[in-house]
Write a protein that holds these residues in place. Sequence first.
Motif, short mmCIF file in Angstrom:
data_model
loop_
_atom_site.label_atom_id
_atom_site.label_comp_id
_atom_site.label_asym_id
_atom_site.label_seq_id
_atom_site.Cartn_x
_atom_site.Cartn_y
_atom_site.Cartn_z
N GLN A 1 0.83 -1.21 0.00
CA GLN A 1 0.00 0.00 0.00
C GLN A 1 0.86 1.26 0.00
N LEU A 2 1.90 1.28 0.83
CA LEU A 2 2.80 2.43 0.87
C LEU A 2 3.53 2.61 -0.46
N HIS A 3 3.98 1.51 -1.01
CA HIS A 3 4.71 1.53 -2.28
C HIS A 3 3.85 2.10 -3.40
N LEU A 4 2.61 1.69 -3.42
CA LEU A 4 1.68 2.18 -4.44
C LEU A 4 1.34 3.66 -4.20
N GLN A 5 1.07 3.99 -2.95
CA GLN A 5 0.68 5.37 -2.61
C GLN A 5 1.79 6.38 -2.89
N TRP A 6 3.03 6.05 -2.50
CA TRP A 6 4.11 7.03 -2.56
C TRP A 6 5.00 6.92 -3.80
N MET A 7 5.07 5.73 -4.39
CA MET A 7 5.95 5.54 -5.55
C MET A 7 5.18 5.19 -6.81
N ASP A 8 3.88 4.93 -6.65
CA ASP A 8 3.03 4.53 -7.76
C ASP A 8 3.55 3.25 -8.42
N LEU A 9 4.09 2.35 -7.58
CA LEU A 9 4.62 1.08 -8.06
C LEU A 9 3.88 -0.07 -7.37
N PRO A 10 3.52 -1.10 -8.13
CA PRO A 10 2.79 -2.22 -7.52
C PRO A 10 3.72 -3.14 -6.73
N GLY A 11 3.13 -3.88 -5.83
CA GLY A 11 3.85 -4.89 -5.06
C GLY A 11 4.62 -4.29 -3.90
N PRO A 12 4.94 -5.14 -2.93
CA PRO A 12 5.71 -4.66 -1.77
C PRO A 12 7.17 -4.45 -2.16
N THR A 13 7.83 -3.58 -1.43
CA THR A 13 9.27 -3.37 -1.60
C THR A 13 9.95 -3.66 -0.27
N ASP A 14 11.26 -3.61 -0.25
CA ASP A 14 12.00 -3.98 0.95
C ASP A 14 12.11 -2.87 1.98
N VAL A 15 12.35 -1.63 1.51
CA VAL A 15 12.56 -0.50 2.41
C VAL A 15 12.07 0.78 1.74
N MET A 16 11.48 1.64 2.54
CA MET A 16 11.11 2.97 2.08
C MET A 16 11.56 3.95 3.15
N SER A 17 11.95 5.14 2.70
CA SER A 17 12.40 6.19 3.62
C SER A 17 11.57 7.44 3.40
N PHE A 18 11.18 8.05 4.50
CA PHE A 18 10.36 9.25 4.48
C PHE A 18 11.07 10.34 5.30
N PRO A 19 11.90 11.16 4.65
CA PRO A 19 12.64 12.19 5.39
C PRO A 19 11.72 13.28 5.93
N MET A 20 12.12 13.85 7.05
CA MET A 20 11.35 14.94 7.66
C MET A 20 12.10 16.27 7.51
N ASP A 21 13.17 16.46 8.28
CA ASP A 21 13.88 17.74 8.30
C ASP A 21 15.01 17.82 7.28
N GLU A 22 15.16 16.78 6.47
CA GLU A 22 16.20 16.73 5.43
C GLU A 22 17.57 17.06 6.01
N LEU A 23 17.92 16.40 7.10
CA LEU A 23 19.23 16.56 7.71
C LEU A 23 20.30 15.97 6.79
N ARG A 24 21.46 16.57 6.81
CA ARG A 24 22.59 16.10 6.02
C ARG A 24 23.80 15.97 6.92
N PRO A 25 24.70 15.04 6.61
CA PRO A 25 25.94 14.96 7.40
C PRO A 25 26.75 16.24 7.24
N PRO A 26 27.48 16.64 8.28
CA PRO A 26 28.33 17.83 8.15
C PRO A 26 29.34 17.64 7.02
N ALA A 27 29.58 18.70 6.28
CA ALA A 27 30.50 18.64 5.14
C ALA A 27 31.96 18.62 5.59
#
Length: 165
Positions: free
Chosen positions: A49-75
């Motif tokens: 359901q998540l895969h279809l809703q967010w990626m518009d792709l059928p079937g289950p996938t292994d992992v999905m990531s939903f970023p919030m604050d878009e943190l990045r490692p220090p440069a």
Amino acid sequence: MSIDVNNESGTDIDEQAVLSVARYALNRMRIHPLSELSVIVVDADAMEQLHLQWMDLPGPTDVMSFPMDELRPPARDDEEPAQGLLGDIVLCPEVAAKQGAEAPTAHSMDEELQLLTVHGVLHLLGYDHEEPAEKTEMFGLQQAIIDGWRAEQGIGGPSPAPTTR
């Protein structure tokens, strides 16, 4: 570092290992120690359901990531890391079990979930694998993190090969 693991899948997984590898990856990437991460483990139907809703792709996938604050490692080493909400990683043990069994170096569902946790963390931090150079960077970093964590845990033997979706 606040990391919550919520297993809604009905499948027994090594939640402590998922927590540990996530914490190791975030420390290795120099993410602020007061940042927050949520890991949710779901069954194949929920993942589909998540895969279809967010990626518009059928079937289950292994992992999905939903970023919030878009943190990045220090440069730079002297740069202070930002603090915030990293977001959610959603894992599917059913898909992980299948992938682990079919990998060139077959491994357990839990080993695949550990690899996928690191993969999800890297996606939350802005890494991707659409282009060949991006894939080389992300998968190299993923392997280095898994290898470092396994060495720290005293886990011998070859590391699981990176998932190559």
